[in-house]
Scaffold this motif. Sequence first.
Motif: not given
Length: 528
Positions: A177-192
């Motif tokens: 479950l460590l991956a969930v917040p990390v991937m959420a950060v990537l998805l939220l900030t990556g497009p910008f």
Amino acid sequence: MSSAEPGAPARATPKQWAGLAVLALPTMLLALDLTVLYMAVPHLGADLGADGTELLWIMDIYGFMVAGFLITMGTLGDRIGRRRLLLVGAVAFGAASVLAAFSTSTEMLIAARTLLGLAGAMLMPPTLALLTVMFKDPRQRSMAVAVWLMSFTAGGVLGPAVGGLLLEFFWWGSVFLLAVPVMAVLLLTGPFLLPEYRSAEAGRLDPVSVALTLAAILPFVHGMKEIAAGGPGVVPFLTLAAGLAAGAVFVRRQRRLADPLLDLRLFSSRTFTGALLALLLGQVVFYSFTYHFTQFMQLVQGLQPFAAGLWFIPLGIASVVGATVAPVLAARFPPAVVISGGLAVCATGFAAMAFVGPASGLALFMTGAVVGVLGAQPLLALSTDMVVGSAPPERTGTASGMSETGAEFGAAMGIATFGSLSAAVYTSRVGGLLPEGISEAQAQTAQGGFAGLIAVAGELPGPLADRVLAAGREAFMDGMTAVMATGALLMLGTAVLVLALLRHLPPIGHGKGAVEPVRRGDDASARG
């Protein structure tokens, strides 16, 4: 092109550096996922009823899938867009992590780990390839690649310690479950924060070539792992031969295709080929060292996995220091000199560990280990930058996949070849060191490996058990001495190779020779 010349590459802005921080997160997580399960294996066996073979599949299938799909995903990112592939991979990795965390059977967990490996292969090449788009200045790009490498190293080093810490308070699924917040950060900030890039020459993806990469890479890595686990044998060598045969067919097919999965013209660059070869050889030694480091801490020093994992932290600090200093030195001195000098330092550290005995304690061993890791970082950081930087912009995703595949091959070869050397020395020595008073069956078990010897010692009375353990430690240390001495020699040989193949490169950012691009003169004919 030098940064001092007119029309010099633009310097990175705070947005690019923030994007680097975003890319470092999944990179660290991907490496952590390779090692975090080390601590959870006993819990998996108890909770899911997994037997030894199933546990091996749970551990290994992730790495197999990552290795098998790196080239494919690197090329796919060049064709559909690197940021797009990265974000799709983030969604897939997060979903597969949740599936793994709440698995209710061994089969479900193996399937989830398979999906995690596939998603991981989507993430790794774009994180490295995007750096060439974000950082145009050679010196800044070299530093960015060093940060990328530090993130990957830190994840692998921290994996056992993080896994042990989570298991102190939560169930085994928490490590996923460590991956969930990390991937959420990537998805939220990556497009910008991350730019998009795709090759204007993108063609269709060839499914036969994809299948051939799997048929070449997976048997090769599996065969190497089998040799590491059980020594040389007919089946592992047949597996290796099958992988090599598929690789030969793959190369022939790439030469004929108008849109190859792997553009073989990349190897026309002396920089690309030399750096990739040096990286592979370095990983052979480095991963064998990591494997024996873990064995030494747990089997010779008798540390529990969590405590053994904590001893990786000084190595992580040495990695950060070495990877940070390497591009700074390479901006003042030729990269080949920096790399070969680092390899000489690394060889010194390995040579020191070759003199460690069962009673030497941790001081000499840790000193040699830290020096070895510190000296290896210029090779790992600068050669990765050379591999990616020498490719044309539309091929950096493919080059990234090749760089990481080379590292995977090196890891498998290192553990297999050096593990077999260590096992051979151990087996030849331990038989003459075992004390009288143990049965023939117990002696055979002890000769099969140090872990078996420890199990035998647990069945014996105190004084006899101590003598058996002392014999095992001495035999193991003899094997490790052979490994470290051979590793030191191979590092020195790699240093000579680097000077021979990469001496033409000036300091980073000084002159056009810093990057030797792939020749494009025959593009039309190559495309048919």
